[in-house]
Design a protein around this motif. Structure first.
Motif, PDB file in Angstrom:
ATOM      1  N   ARG A  27     -11.329 -14.944  52.874  1.00 36.24           N
ATOM      2  CA  ARG A  27     -11.350 -16.521  53.011  1.00 36.24           C
ATOM      3  C   ARG A  27     -12.837 -15.878  53.160  1.00 36.24           C
ATOM      4  O   ARG A  27     -13.104 -16.830  54.699  1.00 36.24           O
ATOM      5  N   THR A  28     -13.469 -16.401  52.535  1.00 34.27           N
ATOM      6  CA  THR A  28     -14.730 -17.133  52.939  1.00 34.27           C
ATOM      7  C   THR A  28     -15.615 -17.917  52.391  1.00 34.27           C
ATOM      8  O   THR A  28     -14.760 -18.773  51.538  1.00 34.27           O
ATOM      9  N   GLY A  29     -16.180 -18.753  51.683  1.00 35.46           N
ATOM     10  CA  GLY A  29     -16.700 -19.795  51.487  1.00 35.46           C
ATOM     11  C   GLY A  29     -17.990 -20.435  52.982  1.00 35.46           C
ATOM     12  O   GLY A  29     -17.980 -20.524  53.131  1.00 35.46           O
ATOM     13  N   SER A  30     -17.430 -21.835  51.952  1.00 38.12           N
ATOM     14  CA  SER A  30     -18.316 -22.932  52.756  1.00 38.12           C
ATOM     15  C   SER A  30     -17.729 -23.759  53.989  1.00 38.12           C
ATOM     16  O   SER A  30     -18.744 -24.451  54.239  1.00 38.12           O
ATOM     17  N   ASN A  31     -16.847 -23.418  54.433  1.00 36.99           N
ATOM     18  CA  ASN A  31     -16.143 -23.060  56.086  1.00 36.99           C
ATOM     19  C   ASN A  31     -16.672 -22.352  56.867  1.00 36.99           C
ATOM     20  O   ASN A  31     -16.750 -22.489  58.267  1.00 36.99           O
ATOM     21  N   TYR A  32     -17.824 -21.586  56.242  1.00 39.48           N
ATOM     22  CA  TYR A  32     -18.188 -20.597  56.885  1.00 39.48           C
ATOM     23  C   TYR A  32     -19.237 -21.063  56.815  1.00 39.48           C
ATOM     24  O   TYR A  32     -20.499 -20.467  56.288  1.00 39.48           O
ATOM     25  N   SER A  52     -25.789 -22.740  57.622  1.00 32.48           N
ATOM     26  CA  SER A  52     -24.309 -22.852  57.803  1.00 32.48           C
ATOM     27  C   SER A  52     -23.493 -23.045  56.464  1.00 32.48           C
ATOM     28  O   SER A  52     -23.974 -22.732  55.426  1.00 32.48           O
ATOM     29  N   GLY A  53     -22.518 -23.774  56.275  1.00 37.19           N
ATOM     30  CA  GLY A  53     -21.259 -23.244  54.942  1.00 37.19           C
ATOM     31  C   GLY A  53     -21.642 -24.095  54.045  1.00 37.19           C
ATOM     32  O   GLY A  53     -21.897 -23.087  52.858  1.00 37.19           O
ATOM     33  N   SER A  54     -22.218 -25.078  54.336  1.00 39.84           N
ATOM     34  CA  SER A  54     -23.311 -25.597  53.041  1.00 39.84           C
ATOM     35  C   SER A  54     -25.201 -25.342  52.487  1.00 39.84           C
ATOM     36  O   SER A  54     -25.306 -25.167  51.097  1.00 39.84           O
ATOM     37  N   GLY A  55     -25.652 -24.438  53.489  1.00 40.14           N
ATOM     38  CA  GLY A  55     -26.511 -23.876  53.476  1.00 40.14           C
ATOM     39  C   GLY A  55     -27.712 -24.773  53.599  1.00 40.14           C
ATOM     40  O   GLY A  55     -29.029 -25.240  53.696  1.00 40.14           O
ATOM     41  N   GLY A  56     -27.602 -26.251  53.906  1.00 36.36           N
ATOM     42  CA  GLY A  56     -27.692 -27.693  54.847  1.00 36.36           C
ATOM     43  C   GLY A  56     -28.559 -27.121  55.172  1.00 36.36           C
ATOM     44  O   GLY A  56     -29.730 -27.984  55.754  1.00 36.36           O
ATOM     45  N   SER A  57     -28.371 -26.156  56.654  1.00 36.07           N
ATOM     46  CA  SER A  57     -28.969 -26.086  58.229  1.00 36.07           C
ATOM     47  C   SER A  57     -29.432 -24.498  58.104  1.00 36.07           C
ATOM     48  O   SER A  57     -28.854 -23.861  57.999  1.00 36.07           O
TER      49      SER A  57
END
Length: 123
Positions: A27-32, A52-57
């Motif tokens: 249970r990981t992914g873009s929420n983490y 960040s979860g999205s990789g944007g920060s």
């Protein structure tokens, strides 16, 4: 609950490079948000980089800014730490960590941890 497995550590001369990988499952992914921490013998575990979860920060410790780059590939559930211009003081066990929500600088705020991978930089 997710699991994290680091790889890519090793022995390198000062000025060299290594790329660490952290494979996530469960249970990981873009929420983490994901972070890299390190711990040298006799020292406390310290924040190295976070994404960040999205990789944007991204965020970095001052000691590694301009030398290390954190990135993630959510399709592969993998986080990377590219380490360039390595110094002997970078020698430590490097840990990957994950937490729901935002990047945090404190290791205790993360609830997913890998087993660690040793990085040794010789002078």
């Amino acid at each position: 609950q997710g699991q994290l497995v680091e790889s890519g550590g090793g022995l390198v001369q000062a000025g060299g490079s290594l790329r660490l990988s952290c494979a996530a499952s469960g249970r990981t992914g873009s929420n983490y948000a994901m972070g890299w921490f390190r711990q040298a013998p006799g020292k406390e575990r310290e924040f190295v980089a976070g994404i960040s979860g999205s990789g944007g920060s991204t965020n970095y410790a001052d000691s590694v800014k301009g030398r290390f780059t954190i990135s993630r590939d959510n399709a592969k559930n993998t986080v990377y730490l590219q380490m360039n211009s390595l110094k002997p003081e970078d020698t430590a066990v490097y840990y990957c960590a994950g937490r729901r929500g935002l990047i945090h600088y404190t290791w205790a705020q993360y609830d997913l941890w890998g087993q660690g991978t040793q990085v040794t930089v010789s002078s």
